[in-house]
Design a protein around this motif. Structure first.
Motif, PDB file in Angstrom:
ATOM      1  N   VAL A  33      24.307  -4.999 -48.955  1.00 20.42           N
ATOM      2  CA  VAL A  33      24.775  -6.265 -49.507  1.00 20.42           C
ATOM      3  C   VAL A  33      24.570  -7.336 -48.433  1.00 20.42           C
ATOM      4  O   VAL A  33      25.089  -7.214 -47.324  1.00 20.42           O
ATOM      5  N   ARG A  35      24.290 -11.617 -47.534  1.00 16.84           N
ATOM      6  CA  ARG A  35      24.667 -12.928 -48.062  1.00 16.84           C
ATOM      7  C   ARG A  35      23.521 -13.943 -48.026  1.00 16.84           C
ATOM      8  O   ARG A  35      23.547 -14.940 -48.737  1.00 16.84           O
ATOM      9  N   LEU A  81      21.017  -6.036 -52.399  1.00 19.31           N
ATOM     10  CA  LEU A  81      21.645  -7.106 -53.160  1.00 19.31           C
ATOM     11  C   LEU A  81      21.684  -8.352 -52.271  1.00 19.31           C
ATOM     12  O   LEU A  81      22.451  -8.415 -51.318  1.00 19.31           O
ATOM     13  N   ASP A  83      21.789 -12.687 -51.513  1.00 18.48           N
ATOM     14  CA  ASP A  83      22.601 -13.851 -51.904  1.00 18.48           C
ATOM     15  C   ASP A  83      24.008 -13.448 -52.337  1.00 18.48           C
ATOM     16  O   ASP A  83      24.605 -14.104 -53.189  1.00 18.48           O
ATOM     17  N   THR A  84      24.489 -12.372 -51.767  1.00 15.90           N
ATOM     18  CA  THR A  84      25.776 -11.850 -52.212  1.00 15.90           C
ATOM     19  C   THR A  84      26.732 -11.720 -51.028  1.00 15.90           C
ATOM     20  O   THR A  84      26.397 -11.111 -50.014  1.00 15.90           O
ATOM     21  N   ALA A  97      32.622  -8.433 -54.048  1.00 18.60           N
ATOM     22  CA  ALA A  97      31.592  -9.355 -53.582  1.00 18.60           C
ATOM     23  C   ALA A  97      31.334 -10.403 -54.658  1.00 18.60           C
ATOM     24  O   ALA A  97      31.673 -10.192 -55.831  1.00 18.60           O
ATOM     25  N   VAL A  98      30.746 -11.521 -54.244  1.00 14.32           N
ATOM     26  CA  VAL A  98      30.420 -12.571 -55.222  1.00 14.32           C
ATOM     27  C   VAL A  98      28.982 -13.044 -55.036  1.00 14.32           C
ATOM     28  O   VAL A  98      28.462 -13.081 -53.922  1.00 14.32           O
ATOM     29  N   ASN A  99      28.339 -13.371 -56.162  1.00 11.12           N
ATOM     30  CA  ASN A  99      27.095 -14.122 -56.115  1.00 11.12           C
ATOM     31  C   ASN A  99      27.000 -14.999 -57.349  1.00 11.12           C
ATOM     32  O   ASN A  99      27.808 -14.861 -58.287  1.00 11.12           O
TER      33      ASN A  99
END
Lengths: 422, 121
Positions: A33, A35, A81, A83-84, A97-99
């Motif tokens: 994961v 970002r 994954l 952009d998360t 987690a968020v995207n």
């Protein structure tokens, strides 16, 4: 909710090496994961050479080092994954987690490797008085502007702190036509690698002013200059030495802080000197099944060691997934006199992955010659003579399994300086 | 008349301090090195210092403006400025692969400049 065997948080050098090693160890269902919008982490903006001498036996640039891992990752089945952002992790390895595509994601993992890296200390941590004009950047931010975005943040530059990124940026700015006036270092020695002092400053005639700091920043809209002064042995500025240096940009290269907000949520034990979690021989935190490697654990000066540490963490995770065994601590490792810290913090001999184990440590101050003594409750385990030690250059010592086995109670590392500093 | 120069070896992180004794540009004696690479480095450093140049060139991609590049081999330190000047006018269009040549024979050094990373779009 997604279910995974191994989730790696962070797709920089530590996360990449951990993912590849985990795949090689046969771990199924591995997910990174990340970002950012691509893999490689901070290596992508470190366009200078000097990476990979230990791992690849050749000198690579940061992007090349990253590319080698990214290319290899393609055929492994590791899920990535991008952009998360991971916002929460629980001690039982549930990850939130968020995207912007999916919104909030929930992942239950059997094991987790923390590889979030570190961030830079900013002006706020230094308490420099003065206005808050445009033109004050951390060295890494300026590096991103120049090397990734393609912008020059200034023309006349003063750099505070002799950390490696600051030194690298002194050369980079000079090559791009800016004038780097000087690099100031509050300590009486440089905080960067010797080769960076030579290649980035001496090559270009940029003065390194040791025992100096910035005591005032001038300018209201844009930086117009800084007041610098020499400091005494207690690092207090000597006001009679104050001097104004005109400039439009101030770069800060004043240290890195492991980014452990997520780690803290797991309740893992911390080491006050590394500001990272405490780990055992397989890079496992005190929270069972949660591992850590790279700059989130302690700030490294060479990416090669990050890679080695990440591989160890991945093999540790593979061992954990196979044997479902807890976070065994075993023999405690203690950093004694002369050392800031020693890693790993504990060794469980029965669970060692190899016949030998590498210990990483930093000295408290520069020493020309010193004797490293490793002792336990039943005597000296090993001694080694070391020379040209600097806190900025990590010490790496290998102990054999048989040597660790013999140690009772604890392993205490002590660094005794021999002779006097020149 | 002999002259002493100190060279800090940068080949590896050990950073040996090598003392070079010179007489009219001729090397009389070298001391303080721990390996053959260090010996060669010190010799080169006092006669013709060379460095790998790393910089960026313009990139015509959707999500990026610059591409990291480097010289394939070290070039004379004295050619750095000219090399930077030549690279100012280089424009790369993707796809580009790590190791692709973006400029041949930079600044008359005989050394090519290559891409440090791949870019697909």
């Amino acid at each position: 909710m997604l279910c995974k065997d191994l989730v790696i948080i962070g797709g920089g050098p530590a996360g990449l090496a951990a993912a590849l090693e985990a795949a090689e160890q046969g771990v199924k269902d591995v997910m990174i994961v990340e970002r950012d919008s691509g893999l490689g982490g901070i290596l992508q903006q470190c366009i200078h050479n000097g990476f990979g001498l230990h791992v690849f036996k050749e000198e690579l640039t940061g992007p090349e080092y990253a590319q080698k891992f990214i290319d290899k990752l393609e055929n492994t089945g590791v899920e990535v994954l991008l952009d998360t952002m991971v916002i929460e992790i629980t001690p039982d390895k549930r990850i939130f987690a968020v995207n912007s595509r999916i919104g909030v994601l929930e992942i239950q993992s059997k094991a987790v490797i923390l590889a979030m890296g570190c961030r830079e200390r900013t002006r706020g941590a230094l308490n420099i008085p003065g206005f808050r004009p445009a033109g004050i950047f951390t060295a890494g931010t300026a590096q991103r502007y120049v090397n990734i975005e393609g912008y020059m943040p200034g023309k006349e530059i003063v750099i505070l702190g002799s950390g490696d990124i600051g030194l690298i940026m002194a050369r980079r700015f000079t090559l791009e036509g800016a004038k780097v006036k000087c690099v100031l270092e509050i300590m009486p020695y440089s905080n960067g690698l010797t080769r960076n002092v030579v290649q980035c400053l001496e090559d270009y005639g940029i003065p390194l002013r040791l025992s100096h700091t910035v005591i005032d920043i001038h300018g209201k809209k844009r930086v117009e200059g800084v007041t610098v002064a020499k400091v005494d042995e207690n690092l207090k500025p000597i006001l009679s030495t104050a001097e104004f240096i005109p400039c439009d940009t101030l770069l800060l290269s004043v240290g890195l802080i492991p980014e452990n907000e997520l780690t803290k949520m797991t309740g893992a034990d911390f080491d006050a000197s590394t500001q990272g979690p405490m780990v055992n021989q397989r890079m496992e935190t005190s929270c069972e099944g949660i591992f850590a490697c790279g700059n989130v654990l302690h700030v490294h000066d060479l990416v090669d060691f990050v890679t080695m540490e990440a591989r160890l963490a991945a093999r540790g995770a593979a061992q954990y997934l196979k044997e479902k065994d807890g976070s065994c601590r075993g023999t405690k490792v203690i950093a004694g006199e002369g050392l800031r810290y020693v890693l790993p913090h504990a060794v469980c001999v029965e669970k060692m992955l190899d016949e030998k184990l590498n210990f990483f440590m930093r000295s408290t101050r520069p020493m020309n010659k010193a004797k490293l003594v490793i002792e336990s409750e039943n005597g000296i385990v090993k001694t080694k003579m070391l020379s040209y030690l600097k806190p900025s250059e990590m010490i790496n010592i290998e102990l054999k399994k048989s040597e660790i086995e013999k140690a009772e109670g604890h392993l205490k590392f002590i660094l005794q300086e021999e002779g006097v500093l020149q | 008349m002999s002259d002493k120069r100190n060279v800090t070896c940068i080949i590896c992180p050990v950073g040996c301090r090598i003392e070079v004794e010179l007489e009219n540009e001729d090397i009389l004696n070298l001391s303080g090195y721990r390996c053959k690479r260090g010996l060669q480095y010190a010799k080169d450093e006092v006669t013709s210092p060379k460095r790998i140049l790393t910089t960026t060139v313009r990139l015509k991609a959707r999500s990026a403006h610059v591409l990291p590049v480097r010289t394939r081999a070290p070039i004379p330190r004295s050619c750095m400025k000219d090399a930077m000047k030549e690279l100012k006018s280089v424009f790369v269009c993707p796809p580009v692969k790590m190791g692709d040549v973006v400029l041949k024979d930079v600044a008359g050094t005989g050394v090519d400049v290559i891409a440090s990373r791949s870019w697909t779009e």
